[in-house]
Design a protein around this motif. Structure first.
Motif, PDB file in Angstrom:
ATOM      1  N   ARG A  86      -6.448  26.561  12.764  1.00 51.44           N
ATOM      2  CA  ARG A  86      -6.889  27.470  11.710  1.00 51.44           C
ATOM      3  C   ARG A  86      -7.413  28.769  12.310  1.00 51.44           C
ATOM      4  O   ARG A  86      -7.972  28.773  13.402  1.00 51.44           O
ATOM      5  N   ALA A  89     -10.149  33.522   9.308  1.00 54.27           N
ATOM      6  CA  ALA A  89      -9.952  33.875   7.899  1.00 54.27           C
ATOM      7  C   ALA A  89      -9.833  32.633   7.020  1.00 54.27           C
ATOM      8  O   ALA A  89     -10.222  32.667   5.841  1.00 54.27           O
ATOM      9  N   ASP A  90      -9.329  31.539   7.551  1.00 53.53           N
ATOM     10  CA  ASP A  90      -9.233  30.293   6.781  1.00 53.53           C
ATOM     11  C   ASP A  90     -10.615  29.730   6.471  1.00 53.53           C
ATOM     12  O   ASP A  90     -10.848  29.187   5.394  1.00 53.53           O
ATOM     13  N   TRP A  93     -12.073  31.895   3.752  1.00 50.24           N
ATOM     14  CA  TRP A  93     -11.495  31.503   2.464  1.00 50.24           C
ATOM     15  C   TRP A  93     -12.179  30.234   1.944  1.00 50.24           C
ATOM     16  O   TRP A  93     -12.527  30.148   0.764  1.00 50.24           O
ATOM     17  N   SER A  96     -15.680  31.056   0.599  1.00 46.52           N
ATOM     18  CA  SER A  96     -15.669  31.771  -0.683  1.00 46.52           C
ATOM     19  C   SER A  96     -15.184  30.871  -1.819  1.00 46.52           C
ATOM     20  O   SER A  96     -15.694  30.946  -2.933  1.00 46.52           O
ATOM     21  N   THR A  97     -14.248  29.980  -1.544  1.00 45.66           N
ATOM     22  CA  THR A  97     -13.769  29.037  -2.557  1.00 45.66           C
ATOM     23  C   THR A  97     -14.871  28.054  -2.940  1.00 45.66           C
ATOM     24  O   THR A  97     -15.079  27.777  -4.123  1.00 45.66           O
ATOM     25  N   ASP A 156     -10.717  21.176  -1.732  1.00 45.90           N
ATOM     26  CA  ASP A 156     -10.318  22.299  -0.885  1.00 45.90           C
ATOM     27  C   ASP A 156     -10.533  22.034   0.596  1.00 45.90           C
ATOM     28  O   ASP A 156     -10.110  22.827   1.431  1.00 45.90           O
TER      29      ASP A 156
END
Length: 157
Positions: A86, A89-90, A93, A96-97, A156
């Motif tokens: 990973r 940026a993953d 993400w 934030s998710t 997620d």
């Protein structure tokens, strides 16, 4: 309520749950029995290790990836070991998710990215320090997420 279907050599046993498909069920010797699963049995727990940072590319297009090794225990698949690579940026993400989906939870913070230096001031020693520090920070983030009672059950992850 999550329901598990199990084949049985006996006729279907009735429970307190009202099934809508009683009229259409088969009367063969191997009929399906629905067994309720408790919410504790359906919980998934994780052990995560973030390691082996690798640099890809050169110059301004260079980026790092991290190996994320996960040991998943519980849930529908039992115990599984997974390993993926990973980018930072993953992780951004994911944070934030989780922040959008779990408004009630305190989401662990991610530290800012430290850029890899280029040119004469760039040394392999500095690069290794940055990569090692980032692995530790991402490991801490994932450890906090995976031990949180609500966040650890997110689809997620």
């Amino acid at each position: 309520m999550l329901v598990l279907t199990r084949l049985s050599g006996f006729s279907r046993s009735k429970t307190a749950v009202d099934y809508e498909d009683d009229e259409t069920e088969s009367t063969t010797a191997a009929t399906a029995t629905r067994v309720p699963i408790s919410s504790a049995a359906a919980k998934v727990s994780y052990k995560v290790l973030v390691c082996n940072a690798e640099k890809h590319g050169t110059g301004v297009s260079a980026y790092l990836t991290y190996e994320v090794r996960t040991k998943m225990m519980g849930g529908a698949f039992g115990e599984r070991d997974l390993s993926v690579r990973r980018r930072y940026a993953d992780f951004v993400w994911l944070r934030s998710t989780l922040a959008c989906n779990y408004l009630h939870a305190l989401i662990p913070v991610l530290s800012d990215k430290e850029k890899l230096l280029s040119g004469r001031s760039h040394t392999a020693k500095h690069e290794a320090r940055v990569m090692d520090a980032r692995c530790r920070q991402l490991q801490s983030f994932m450890g906090q997420v995976c031990t949180h009672p609500s966040l650890s059950q997110s689809k997620d992850l």
